[in-house]
Write a protein that holds these residues in place. Structure first.
Motif, PDB file in Angstrom:
ATOM      1  N   SER A 130       0.819  -1.215   0.000  1.00  0.00           N
ATOM      2  CA  SER A 130       0.000   0.000   0.000  1.00  0.00           C
ATOM      3  C   SER A 130       0.857   1.271   0.000  1.00  0.00           C
ATOM      4  O   SER A 130       0.446   2.291  -0.546  1.00  0.00           O
ATOM      5  CB  SER A 130      -0.937   0.014   1.216  1.00  0.00           C
ATOM      6  N   GLN A 144     -13.823   7.544   2.117  1.00  0.00           N
ATOM      7  CA  GLN A 144     -12.693   7.505   3.040  1.00  0.00           C
ATOM      8  C   GLN A 144     -13.111   7.948   4.439  1.00  0.00           C
ATOM      9  O   GLN A 144     -12.595   7.448   5.439  1.00  0.00           O
ATOM     10  CB  GLN A 144     -11.571   8.404   2.518  1.00  0.00           C
ATOM     11  N   SER A 202     -15.364   2.119   7.139  1.00  0.00           N
ATOM     12  CA  SER A 202     -14.238   1.553   7.882  1.00  0.00           C
ATOM     13  C   SER A 202     -13.325   0.801   6.915  1.00  0.00           C
ATOM     14  O   SER A 202     -13.692   0.518   5.771  1.00  0.00           O
ATOM     15  CB  SER A 202     -14.746   0.600   8.967  1.00  0.00           C
ATOM     16  N   LYS A 203     -12.144   0.460   7.394  1.00  0.00           N
ATOM     17  CA  LYS A 203     -11.184  -0.270   6.559  1.00  0.00           C
ATOM     18  C   LYS A 203     -11.760  -1.611   6.124  1.00  0.00           C
ATOM     19  O   LYS A 203     -11.614  -2.027   4.961  1.00  0.00           O
ATOM     20  CB  LYS A 203      -9.877  -0.465   7.337  1.00  0.00           C
ATOM     21  N   ASP A 204     -12.434  -2.307   7.043  1.00  0.00           N
ATOM     22  CA  ASP A 204     -13.019  -3.609   6.722  1.00  0.00           C
ATOM     23  C   ASP A 204     -14.137  -3.487   5.703  1.00  0.00           C
ATOM     24  O   ASP A 204     -14.280  -4.340   4.816  1.00  0.00           O
ATOM     25  CB  ASP A 204     -13.548  -4.285   7.994  1.00  0.00           C
ATOM     26  N   GLU A 205     -14.955  -2.443   5.822  1.00  0.00           N
ATOM     27  CA  GLU A 205     -16.045  -2.247   4.860  1.00  0.00           C
ATOM     28  C   GLU A 205     -15.509  -2.021   3.449  1.00  0.00           C
ATOM     29  O   GLU A 205     -16.061  -2.532   2.472  1.00  0.00           O
ATOM     30  CB  GLU A 205     -16.918  -1.065   5.297  1.00  0.00           C
ATOM     31  N   LYS A 206     -14.403  -1.263   3.355  1.00  0.00           N
ATOM     32  CA  LYS A 206     -13.815  -1.025   2.036  1.00  0.00           C
ATOM     33  C   LYS A 206     -13.135  -2.268   1.484  1.00  0.00           C
ATOM     34  O   LYS A 206     -13.091  -2.479   0.278  1.00  0.00           O
ATOM     35  CB  LYS A 206     -12.799   0.129   2.117  1.00  0.00           C
ATOM     36  N   THR A 207     -12.615  -3.122   2.364  1.00  0.00           N
ATOM     37  CA  THR A 207     -11.907  -4.323   1.921  1.00  0.00           C
ATOM     38  C   THR A 207     -12.884  -5.427   1.518  1.00  0.00           C
ATOM     39  O   THR A 207     -12.770  -6.021   0.438  1.00  0.00           O
ATOM     40  CB  THR A 207     -10.970  -4.838   3.034  1.00  0.00           C
ATOM     41  N   GLY A 228     -10.446  -2.637  -0.784  1.00  0.00           N
ATOM     42  CA  GLY A 228      -9.799  -1.467  -0.201  1.00  0.00           C
ATOM     43  C   GLY A 228      -9.818  -0.224  -1.057  1.00  0.00           C
ATOM     44  O   GLY A 228      -9.272   0.805  -0.673  1.00  0.00           O
ATOM     45  N   SER A 229     -10.444  -0.300  -2.237  1.00  0.00           N
ATOM     46  CA  SER A 229     -10.442   0.852  -3.134  1.00  0.00           C
ATOM     47  C   SER A 229     -11.776   0.960  -3.852  1.00  0.00           C
ATOM     48  O   SER A 229     -12.599   0.039  -3.829  1.00  0.00           O
ATOM     49  CB  SER A 229      -9.300   0.725  -4.143  1.00  0.00           C
ATOM     50  N   ARG A 286      -5.498  13.685   3.498  1.00  0.00           N
ATOM     51  CA  ARG A 286      -4.883  12.370   3.301  1.00  0.00           C
ATOM     52  C   ARG A 286      -3.861  12.419   2.166  1.00  0.00           C
ATOM     53  O   ARG A 286      -2.762  11.888   2.285  1.00  0.00           O
ATOM     54  CB  ARG A 286      -5.978  11.344   2.987  1.00  0.00           C
TER      55      ARG A 286
END
Length: 425
Positions: free
Chosen positions: A142, A192, A196-201, A222-223, A373
């Protein structure tokens, strides 16, 4: 960007134009001012009258300036709409440092290399989002800064937009006497902030229900992976109320905001209100149940269309479910209707900052979140803000001069291509 900096986002929507002022103070980020104005000249998310849009932008910015007594000179501008497109791309460069340590310059060059793609003449690149970096064949990286390698690659998503829509948006902001620091894709910034990170992954859908349109954005791995816009939103609920109660649209909007409920089971029959009917001087009384009977079918239809569109995009069951934002989500009962229609996990995202704890501010705060960011990822001495803490009246800029200045600062498409190819010469 310094430790104590002022950045401003501009969210130009169908019903409201919002200017949000954020301050970075020793690594912490706070919202210190919000300016809002009724949006004129925008229909279904598209600019239809430049002069009216310019006036709305000036009103919102003036409101924000008076709140915190600062001079706003440059803004990060949000962009969205059905003209937005996503395109996968791949970039490769050789690491330039003698010690083979990957630095900022290498990341910039590989992202520029990813931008070298065939592009129709009516399209323009808005942003390049790295999905993953590859160092000497090692995937899933990343942030490659500081790593040792010979060959740096990037798998990226190129965000493009229609030149006409982009240039009209930039022209409106510049005619308002402001400099555009950068364009930010609203769903990307809001995602962003809200996901959450998990939701995006794992995979989830961000649903932004605005006044004139509903934007759907799928995040996976993640994207950002897909986006679409439906030409339906909160204004359609207002129009239904105006027709159902035989009243003016302005009155229908006020009634919706004050008494609106999207679920009939939650509506109170004892809550009553009066509206003036078209063609009559006599006010007629209605109950909240009468209002909910009009609102609920339209809200159900919005989420049915959302579900159909996500299926059309090829996503049937995403573990992260749906995350809802937008001013329409403030109405009581909307969450329950969404849960019934979408038949999966649904939640409403609200920015966790004082003064903007409303789903309608998710876009504006998301633009700031994206700007911070990107600056932190790629720090540069030229990124410091020119917004000053002085109550100075903004000079009315000559539109022709503003346009000329903009064109002199931004190289043409052919020039940009030359610059990109120069990396390989």
């Amino acid at each position: 960007m310094s430790n104590n900096d002022i950045i401003v986002s501009l969210d130009i929507g169908t019903s409201k134009v919002r200017a949000i002022i954020g301050e970075i103070n020793n690594g912490t980020f706070n919202i210190i001012g919000v300016g809002s104005a009724d949006s004129e000249g925008i229909r279904k998310g598209a600019i239809v009258d430049i002069d009216q849009t310019v006036q709305s932008i000036r009103s919102a910015v003036d409101h924000a300036e008076r709140m915190v007594e600062i001079q706003i000179s440059e803004v990060y501008v949000g962009i969205s709409g059905n003209h937005i497109g996503l395109q996968s791309s791949h970039g490769v460069v050789a690491v330039s440092n003698e010690d083979r340590e990957i630095g900022e310059d290498d990341i910039d060059r590989v992202l520029k290399a990813a931008e070298v793609v065939a592009m129709p003449p009516d399209r323009e690149i808005i942003d390049v989002v790295a999905r993953q970096f590859v160092v000497d064949g090692l995937e899933g990286i990343s942030d490659p800064r500081g790593m040792i390698g010979v060959r740096l690659e990037v798998e990226a998503t190129i965000i493009t937009g229609a030149k006409t829509a982009i240039h009209n948006l930039l022209r409106c902001v510049e005619k308002s006497g402001l400099k555009v620091k950068d364009l930010v894709l609203i769903p990307l910034g809001a995602g962003q902030l809200a996901l959450s990170k998990d939701e995006k992954t794992m995979g989830s859908v961000l649903v932004d229900v605005g006044a004139g349109s509903t934007t759907l954005t799928v995040f996976e791995g993640g994207s950002i992976s897909a986006t679409s816009t439906l030409p339906i939103g909160g204004d359609f609920v207002t129009n239904d109320i105006a027709y159902g109660l035989r009243t003016l649209t302005d009155q229908a909007e006020k009634v919706k905001l004050k008494y609106g409920c999207a679920l009939m089971d939650n509506a109170a029959p004892e809550v009553t209100f009066k509206v003036t009917r078209i063609g009559s001087n006599v006010d007629k009384e209605f109950t909240q149940e009468d209002l909910a009977a009009i609102i609920e079918p339209r809200v159900q239809e919005i989420f049915q269309l959302v579900h159909q569109e996500i299926k059309r995009l090829g996503y049937s069951d995403l573990p992260g479910g749906y995350i809802l934002t937008g001013g329409t989500m403030s109405m009581p009962g909307v969450l329950e209707v969404a849960q019934n229609e979408l038949a999966t996990s649904v939640r409403i995202a609200v920015p966790d900052f004082i003064g903007v704890r409303d789903p309608g501010y998710c876009s504006g705060v998301g633009i700031l979140h994206n700007a911070i960011r990107n600056v932190r990822v790629r720090p540069s001495g030229g990124n410091s803000s020119n917004n000053t803490k002085k109550p100075v009246n903004r000079a009315k800029q000559n539109p022709a001069a503003a346009t000329q200045e903009s064109s002199s600062q931004k190289p043409g498409f052919i020039e940009r291509l030359k610059n990109m190819f120069s990396e390989f010469i």
